[in-house]
Scaffold this motif. Sequence first.
Motif, PDB file in Angstrom:
ATOM      1  N   VAL A 228      -5.688   3.310   2.559  1.00 26.08           N
ATOM      2  CA  VAL A 228      -6.571   2.384   3.270  1.00 26.08           C
ATOM      3  C   VAL A 228      -6.408   0.973   2.708  1.00 26.08           C
ATOM      4  CG1 VAL A 228      -8.939   2.003   4.035  1.00 26.08           C
ATOM      5  CG2 VAL A 228      -8.185   4.310   3.401  1.00 26.08           C
ATOM      6  N   GLU A 229      -6.284   0.910   1.411  1.00 27.23           N
ATOM      7  CA  GLU A 229      -6.219  -0.397   0.746  1.00 27.23           C
ATOM      8  C   GLU A 229      -4.872  -0.595   0.069  1.00 27.23           C
ATOM      9  OE1 GLU A 229      -8.993  -1.675  -2.016  1.00 27.23           O
ATOM     10  OE2 GLU A 229     -10.500  -2.126  -0.485  1.00 27.23           O
ATOM     11  N   GLU A 230      -4.520  -1.842  -0.161  1.00 33.05           N
ATOM     12  CA  GLU A 230      -3.330  -2.119  -0.954  1.00 33.05           C
ATOM     13  C   GLU A 230      -3.616  -1.759  -2.425  1.00 33.05           C
ATOM     14  OE1 GLU A 230      -0.744  -5.596   0.749  1.00 33.05           O
ATOM     15  OE2 GLU A 230      -2.832  -6.229   0.695  1.00 33.05           O
TER      16      GLU A 230
ATOM     17  N   ALA B 297       0.847  -1.193   0.000  1.00 41.19           N
ATOM     18  CA  ALA B 297       0.000   0.000   0.000  1.00 41.19           C
ATOM     19  C   ALA B 297       0.876   1.234   0.000  1.00 41.19           C
ATOM     20  CB  ALA B 297      -0.888  -0.003   1.245  1.00 41.19           C
ATOM     21  N   ALA B 298       0.377   2.282  -0.626  1.00 38.04           N
ATOM     22  CA  ALA B 298       1.051   3.573  -0.514  1.00 38.04           C
ATOM     23  C   ALA B 298       0.924   4.026   0.942  1.00 38.04           C
ATOM     24  CB  ALA B 298       0.415   4.578  -1.458  1.00 38.04           C
ATOM     25  N   GLU B 299       1.824   4.898   1.368  1.00 41.36           N
ATOM     26  CA  GLU B 299       1.756   5.409   2.734  1.00 41.36           C
ATOM     27  C   GLU B 299       0.374   6.012   3.000  1.00 41.36           C
ATOM     28  OE1 GLU B 299       4.955   7.966   4.986  1.00 41.36           O
ATOM     29  OE2 GLU B 299       5.767   7.225   3.075  1.00 41.36           O
TER      30      GLU B 299
ATOM     31  N   ALA C 298       7.280  13.365  -5.994  1.00 40.87           N
ATOM     32  CA  ALA C 298       6.878  12.000  -5.632  1.00 40.87           C
ATOM     33  C   ALA C 298       7.456  11.631  -4.252  1.00 40.87           C
ATOM     34  CB  ALA C 298       7.395  11.017  -6.674  1.00 40.87           C
ATOM     35  N   ASP C 299       6.739  10.798  -3.507  1.00 41.50           N
ATOM     36  CA  ASP C 299       7.339  10.310  -2.270  1.00 41.50           C
ATOM     37  C   ASP C 299       8.326   9.188  -2.612  1.00 41.50           C
ATOM     38  OD1 ASP C 299       5.965   7.856  -2.466  1.00 41.50           O
ATOM     39  OD2 ASP C 299       4.314   8.566  -1.225  1.00 41.50           O
ATOM     40  N   ASN C 300       9.089   8.764  -1.615  1.00 39.53           N
ATOM     41  CA  ASN C 300      10.167   7.817  -1.856  1.00 39.53           C
ATOM     42  C   ASN C 300       9.667   6.529  -2.530  1.00 39.53           C
ATOM     43  OD1 ASN C 300      12.886   6.883  -1.609  1.00 39.53           O
ATOM     44  ND2 ASN C 300      12.227   5.617   0.138  1.00 39.53           N
ATOM     45  N   LEU C 301       8.568   5.971  -2.015  1.00 41.79           N
ATOM     46  CA  LEU C 301       8.027   4.713  -2.538  1.00 41.79           C
ATOM     47  C   LEU C 301       7.633   4.871  -4.006  1.00 41.79           C
ATOM     48  CD1 LEU C 301       7.208   1.888  -1.272  1.00 41.79           C
ATOM     49  CD2 LEU C 301       4.874   2.774  -1.326  1.00 41.79           C
ATOM     50  N   GLN C 302       6.892   5.959  -4.269  1.00 40.32           N
ATOM     51  CA  GLN C 302       6.415   6.199  -5.627  1.00 40.32           C
ATOM     52  C   GLN C 302       7.597   6.434  -6.577  1.00 40.32           C
ATOM     53  OE1 GLN C 302       3.134   5.978  -6.178  1.00 40.32           O
ATOM     54  NE2 GLN C 302       3.489   6.138  -8.379  1.00 40.32           N
TER      55      GLN C 302
END
Lengths: 698, 698
Positions: free
Chosen positions: A344-346, A339-341, B544-548
């Motif tokens: 709610v959902e993956e 899931a993104a930070e 973008a955040d790190n994950l993205q």
Amino acid sequence: METSKKMVSEEELKKYFPDLPSGPLDGYRKKSSFSWRRMKLACDNSTTLKLKHDIWTFMETHPLFQHSDVSIPLDEERHIAVKRMYAVHNENFTPFEKIIEEPRVIQAEAEAIFMFDSSLAVKKSLTFGMFANTIRGSGRPHQYHFAEAVEEGKIGGCFALTEVAHGSNAKGMRTTATYNPEKKQFIMHSADFEAAKFWVGCLGKCATHAIVYAMLVSKGTNHGLHSFIVPIRDPKTLKPFPGVIVGDIGEKIGLNGIDNGFVMFNNYAIPKELALDKFGGVDDSGDYQSPFRDPSKRFGASLGILSGGRVMITSISTNYLQKAIVIAVRYSAVRKQFAAENAVEETPVLEYQQQQIRLLPYLAGTFALRIFCTWFGSVHINMTIDNYAGKQDELSAARGIELHALSSAVKPVCGWLARDGIQNCREACGGHGYLKAAGIGDLRNENDANCTYEGENSLLLQQNSNWLLSVWPKRRELNVAQESPLGSLEFLLNVDDVLKKTCPWKTVEELTDPYNLTQMYKWLTAYMLKTTYEKVSKLKSDGADNLQAKNDSQSYNAVALSVIYGENYILNHFYKTAISFEDEACKKVLLKLVSLYGAFLLEKHMATLYIGGYFTLDQGLHLREGVLRLCAQVAPEAVALSDTLAPPDFCIKSVLGMSDGEAYKHLQNRVMTYPGAMTRPEWWRDVVYWDSYIPSKL
Amino acid sequence: METSKKMVSEEELKKYFPDLPSGPLDGYRKKSSFSWRRMKLACDNSTTLKLKHDIWTFMETHPLFQHSDVSIPLDEERHIAVKRMYAVHNENFTPFEKIIEEPRVIQAEAEAIFMFDSSLAVKKSLTFGMFANTIRGSGRPHQYHFAEAVEEGKIGGCFALTEVAHGSNAKGMRTTATYNPEKKQFIMHSADFEAAKFWVGCLGKCATHAIVYAMLVSKGTNHGLHSFIVPIRDPKTLKPFPGVIVGDIGEKIGLNGIDNGFVMFNNYAIPKELALDKFGGVDDSGDYQSPFRDPSKRFGASLGILSGGRVMITSISTNYLQKAIVIAVRYSAVRKQFAAENAVEETPVLEYQQQQIRLLPYLAGTFALRIFCTWFGSVHINMTIDNYAGKQDELSAARGIELHALSSAVKPVCGWLARDGIQNCREACGGHGYLKAAGIGDLRNENDANCTYEGENSLLLQQNSNWLLSVWPKRRELNVAQESPLGSLEFLLNVDDVLKKTCPWKTVEELTDPYNLTQMYKWLTAYMLKTTYEKVSKLKSDGADNLQAKNDSQSYNAVALSVIYGENYILNHFYKTAISFEDEACKKVLLKLVSLYGAFLLEKHMATLYIGGYFTLDQGLHLREGVLRLCAQVAPEAVALSDTLAPPDFCIKSVLGMSDGEAYKHLQNRVMTYPGAMTRPEWWRDVVYWDSYIPSKL
């Protein structure tokens, strides 16, 4: 024909394709910008849609066509394929009148059956179609009763060309048919096991008659390969005739519903009338007669039937890819992981770049191939009908040659795209994709045959490149309209000017514009032909003979040339179809797919664009960026595009790819009801008391 | 260790590897320039050669290990795998003392068993090794008796991590273990089918105990994933305990001797002592205690066992590729097709350029991988032994991190090279390669699992690239000897200077020199890391955040980076081994293989060499020419190289790949004796009288 797309009403489409079940795929379906039903008209029309619907309805409601959830033994697999074959054949879905009215029905019927089961489709086509077509194509009227008998199911046909030790090199075959003028018979003989006919589809258990290719020997002279109708088994008992040693070659990697067989002849006599001698043979006294002066032309004509096989395989490959891509896209839309930070959902895995690039270029490719194959099949059927009717225009010969060349290139192109696409689908489905119940393993194993049969891919490509190389020196005086009625040589128009250019496009947008991509492909195809020609010439001037020079110019040259030539043709055909599609929303999406297909393929040949000086530094980076952007743009359409491609659920046969998107529910159901899944094995004592059969040293 | 190669006498080699049978392969064998026996010392030494010989002799002369010529039903396949497993385990080929003396025996034993049957090897490793190792690694002394019990065959183990809906995202798993302080029990529970443990090898039919990963919940707090020893079935009856719903997941694409299973827990209580809590757990009152402050470190430590799985899979992939390449090379040497003008005999297909390029780079790759895996396996075993013994030096931590990163890259690199190599072998064997009896289809289906299990390839690569990206900013102050004890970061030495250079080599000879190739790879690896880092940074600075940012830098960037990093390491290791090989004749051939492996891989990344400005126009052409020349030079050595790689014939299990080269004779024998091959099917009446069950409309 072209108008029939418009004529299909929304009601008719809804009748054939009712709303899909609501569930986890709803979200993606709502995101799409076009009608998945209307998009079906990119490949089908009212007649073919109705035909497929009729065939699927027949199968879905027939007890013989209910799938087993578990693998069945080889013998049973063959048994059921035979019964289904007669059941479908008996329905006569495509009578001659229907074919004349709409030649596309032939391929549409094959597609519908393939979507259900490929062994069945191949078996039907070999037993009836290929046998009867060969007799009508290479035989004479007194032999047509065999074609009728097979069509009535009174005998069973097959086609025996390949031998144990010779396949690609047909001229090296060793089965002989020696003429005996006293008895007016041919004596069929196989010198040894290496000369046995092998791989013959439907010969293993069922066929009663075979078209056999053998060296015709008369008065001590070998006149080369000729075909004969050879009785193999008694049609009333299925027992082989004396002098015929026939059997089954056993299990294969896939397509095990088909009983491939082998046959050896032990001085087996057949009447002279069984020689398919339209293109050449002996008279009663044993003197050789042929309407062709040039034996290689006679040989070419008698093998002409194989073009049809290649045309069909382009479509067969596409069928497999189509099913795999539907399964993988649907599953990727419901499988969620990470899931993104603060989410709610993956996230559905379809949203990840690396998942997109594994699937979406192949989704685009499936449309490219499907559209191409539909057209290609019609071209071939029309030529065959004209041929039977004796209708020839001034372009017929050129069209025949080009069809042969084009089919030799696109058969490998489609087979390999399917191979790579299916493998990507398999891996993109992760662990569950490795389950037999996911269905992708079987698709891979079945498509695998397409890379080999009806001409090993690399050898077919060589046939194609030989033709292209022969065209190159006369490129300047070439009349493309006359010599390339199918247009595959259009890339040679102004080719010398084209090759002087460098790529004028620099930005991501320009580099992924569908028209521009066709122009880049034009340069690439021309460049490959020019450089391959130069390499062959260089080798010859260094002293190699023609054969050696060509063999030594295959890898990185001739092979790549023919692949690119085939891709170029398919891309152009895709572009033309997309740009002229009536429905605006569909057209917009189709053009994205053209871009994605073209850019993805071009990226794989990019090193050559640099070597040839067509690309400079940043263009490659931008092309790659373009592929990624296109993937992101196609992702929201991917589920609806899969719905367009998908056969009914009972054909999908995959717990991961059903139209309701309930992958985990289908998985649970399949696993929990698998025979023996929840019970102790009968051999449980061999686990607990292993030291009862192995003296323990531990 | 290094001296043991010299110590192996010619007599000893001849004892283990007697002369191969004379026949159609003689010609090629005579052409080779080195000793195929001596070449075995590139991967083996006296101890491992003897061990393999002992294992193979045991199997070849044991009734349980005689192959069936026909496919057997799923249940029977599992039954026989179990019996063979106990038979091999009972021999205790690698007792602890032997491992201490020569750690390589672990992998040598696995190789020998894999060469015979992969299901057996995997099953043995899961039932005994992985279960016992996890307990010794994550458990405490009071639990070691489970490890002993499994080793004595009193119980059967398995390893349950993956769930139906979560695999890669281990943190998303939903099986719970809730602590009850009154009863000092954990209550194991699966909320629904999606939370079922799934794919658990050996759980389907056999396992009595499972290592289960579950979310540890105590006093209302979820402490994350922890492992437990969970009793599943009664070891005396194999009946599941109440509260455990356990079953078999059914048929897979391959590896069907392994009974993969699923399990759901229905508030199933286990004693607290079964928690593997060395790295963290609750005390009797339910308060959480851990030697790690950082929960992610604890989690990492408890999953550390999976590194071993990845190390093993690099070797498993290589085993499959090795068998496939032996089959395809031997068959290509005896299959003849087409003749040069005026030639008496047809030409072996191995002589054709296009056949060479399909096989020989993978033959070179097999040596590269085999040599790498042998070393990599030893590194891992040595680390594990040190770990058990509590031996730590100042490099231990860095070595552990690097091993994790390196294994995450080379597992995909080896799995994919095997995938592509096996597919090329399949196609290169033409039609007969599609026979089940050719054996290549099974190898493909089995290797396929390697692309997915123990970490889906793309996700593993992401783990690797995350590490590399974290290293890049500190490249200038990096102490390679300290932070990269395995040397995989050596490409960062003087990296800023390296990246300023263009490729100084221009000729075919220079571009295929093995040392030069390692330097080109160095540039490429560095360039990929730099540009990937820049792409991630750019996306971050764009918001973008790190994950993205990382997810959007995978395709063409991070994925390619990690593949190239892995290839770079394997290539360097191959080069170092080759250059220091004692036997001169072998060394010369090995260096050719280094060149071919390196040049072939580099060619595939060539577009990037141009984009980065390292290559200019003609270098690409010359590199391609170099690959072709190397293929031509390796071709006469190919059969002898295959003899080096080949296991005994009874392990090859392919009619095309036996050491006597008599492909057609083995084919004839197999086909003619296939059960039912020559007889009418029992259902022959359904062919002849099909209208008895389908009312004829024809």
